[in-house]
Motif scaffolding. Structure first.
Motif, PDB file in Angstrom:
ATOM      1  N   ASP A 132      -6.582  -0.770  30.214  1.00  0.00           N
ATOM      2  CA  ASP A 132      -6.773  -0.583  28.776  1.00  0.00           C
ATOM      3  C   ASP A 132      -7.092  -1.946  28.182  1.00  0.00           C
ATOM      4  O   ASP A 132      -6.229  -2.811  28.092  1.00  0.00           O
ATOM      5  CB  ASP A 132      -5.515   0.006  28.138  1.00  0.00           C
ATOM      6  N   GLU A 133      -8.356  -2.132  27.779  1.00  0.00           N
ATOM      7  CA  GLU A 133      -8.765  -3.446  27.265  1.00  0.00           C
ATOM      8  C   GLU A 133      -8.017  -3.838  25.998  1.00  0.00           C
ATOM      9  O   GLU A 133      -7.916  -5.024  25.662  1.00  0.00           O
ATOM     10  CB  GLU A 133     -10.276  -3.483  27.020  1.00  0.00           C
ATOM     11  N   ARG A 134      -7.476  -2.845  25.284  1.00  0.00           N
ATOM     12  CA  ARG A 134      -6.710  -3.153  24.068  1.00  0.00           C
ATOM     13  C   ARG A 134      -5.469  -3.972  24.413  1.00  0.00           C
ATOM     14  O   ARG A 134      -5.108  -4.912  23.706  1.00  0.00           O
ATOM     15  CB  ARG A 134      -6.311  -1.852  23.377  1.00  0.00           C
ATOM     16  N   ILE A 135      -4.811  -3.624  25.515  1.00  0.00           N
ATOM     17  CA  ILE A 135      -3.629  -4.376  25.941  1.00  0.00           C
ATOM     18  C   ILE A 135      -4.034  -5.774  26.375  1.00  0.00           C
ATOM     19  O   ILE A 135      -3.362  -6.765  26.061  1.00  0.00           O
ATOM     20  CB  ILE A 135      -2.899  -3.639  27.079  1.00  0.00           C
ATOM     21  N   ARG A 136      -5.164  -5.881  27.076  1.00  0.00           N
ATOM     22  CA  ARG A 136      -5.603  -7.195  27.560  1.00  0.00           C
ATOM     23  C   ARG A 136      -5.906  -8.137  26.400  1.00  0.00           C
ATOM     24  O   ARG A 136      -5.663  -9.333  26.479  1.00  0.00           O
ATOM     25  CB  ARG A 136      -6.864  -7.039  28.423  1.00  0.00           C
ATOM     26  N   SER A 137      -6.443  -7.612  25.316  1.00  0.00           N
ATOM     27  CA  SER A 137      -6.865  -8.480  24.218  1.00  0.00           C
ATOM     28  C   SER A 137      -5.828  -8.617  23.113  1.00  0.00           C
ATOM     29  O   SER A 137      -5.703  -9.669  22.489  1.00  0.00           O
ATOM     30  CB  SER A 137      -8.183  -7.977  23.617  1.00  0.00           C
ATOM     31  N   HIS A 138      -5.047  -7.557  22.860  1.00  0.00           N
ATOM     32  CA  HIS A 138      -4.113  -7.584  21.727  1.00  0.00           C
ATOM     33  C   HIS A 138      -2.662  -7.348  22.122  1.00  0.00           C
ATOM     34  O   HIS A 138      -1.791  -7.363  21.245  1.00  0.00           O
ATOM     35  CB  HIS A 138      -4.518  -6.529  20.687  1.00  0.00           C
ATOM     36  N   GLY A 139      -2.391  -7.139  23.389  1.00  0.00           N
ATOM     37  CA  GLY A 139      -1.022  -6.881  23.796  1.00  0.00           C
ATOM     38  C   GLY A 139      -0.521  -5.555  23.274  1.00  0.00           C
ATOM     39  O   GLY A 139      -1.275  -4.597  23.116  1.00  0.00           O
TER      40      GLY A 139
END
Length: 271
Positions: free
Chosen positions: A204-211
């Motif tokens: 999930d790129e959201r976790i990679r970029s925004h935690g």
């Protein structure tokens, strides 16, 4: 994984995440609303349930089912906050708070701890966490060849040291889109009979970029994996302790004027 578990368990009951990582390397102070935190709890005298609950912060944007985080909110330039290593002390803190589900986001190196315990003849932190009432260990690894190799070593070490592998839940986190690498699939197949469950968590790129600042913005399949992880943990607990889990620990009643050990003293006593 701890955050996904927190969000999933919160749908069923009051949930808290205990952040055991040192302040300057932990993301949880940034992912939680401001609060008194661990520094607000007296280390040398007992705290009431109201004090403990007030010290815990709301997980930032945690969705329709709010949950709490107990972490260190002091500014970066403050002196390090001395925290107990003893799992028993954290268990007491959680019992005072009275939450229904407690997730301990531990920071020690699992495999190193298990091997040191095995060769020194002393009880390691990992074994002591596993011995707490209704405790289900969750091992996390990257779904890569190296991640699987490290996980296999951890499982071998735990097996050699007599840790309750059949209670362990494994979370394999994908590092990108696409199919899992062949070594990961093969390793998961070999480990499956040894552990309670293996859960695959998609990239999930959201976790990679925004935690985990906002669980509501994560992909549907990521949230579904979190629920699957929580269900695996609960299933493991039921398999070990029965469908109706035993009542949680209740700390002794404290009244003014009585002698009672504080959090730090309990940690020293447990060692």
């Amino acid at each position: 994984m701890a955050g996904l578990l927190g969000g999933a368990f919160a749908a069923s009951g009051e949930t808290v995440l205990l952040d055991l990582a040192p302040r300057l390397v932990s993301p949880w102070p940034r992912w939680a609303a401001p609060a008194g935190g661990l520094a607000a709890l007296p280390p040398d005298r007992p705290a009431s349930r109201m004090q403990v609950r007030a010290a815990a912060a709301a997980a930032a944007a945690s969705g329709p089912h709010p949950w709490q985080v107990m972490t260190d909110h002091l500014p970066w330039h403050s002196a390090p906050l001395p925290l107990p290593e003893a799992p028993e002390a954290w268990h007491q803190l959680a019992a005072v708070g009275g939450w229904q589900a407690v997730i301990a986001d531990t920071a020690h190196a699992f495999t190193q701890d298990v091997m040191f315990s095995r060769h020194s003849g002393s009880a390691g932190l990992s074994a002591r966490w596993c011995s707490l009432p209704c405790a289900v260990p969750v091992l996390c690894a990257a779904a890569t060849g190296d991640g699987m190799a490290a996980l296999q070593t951890a499982v071998m070490a735990a097996e050699a040291d007599g840790l309750p592998l059949t209670r362990v839940v494994v979370a394999l986190a994908a590092t990108g889109e696409g199919r899992l690498p062949a070594p990961v699939k093969a390793g998961a197949t070999m480990l499956q009979p040894k552990v309670a469950s293996i859960v695959h968590v998609p990239h999930d790129e959201r976790i990679r970029s925004h935690g985990l600042r906002d669980l509501t913005r994560l992909k549907t399949r990521t949230l579904a994996a979190g629920r699957q992880l929580a269900e695996a943990v609960l299933s493991s607990a039921h398999a070990s302790w029965g469908e109706t889990l035993p009542p949680a620990a209740v700390p002794a009643v404290y009244t003014e004027g009585t002698t009672h050990r504080g959090l730090a003293e309990v940690a020293d006593h447990a060692r």
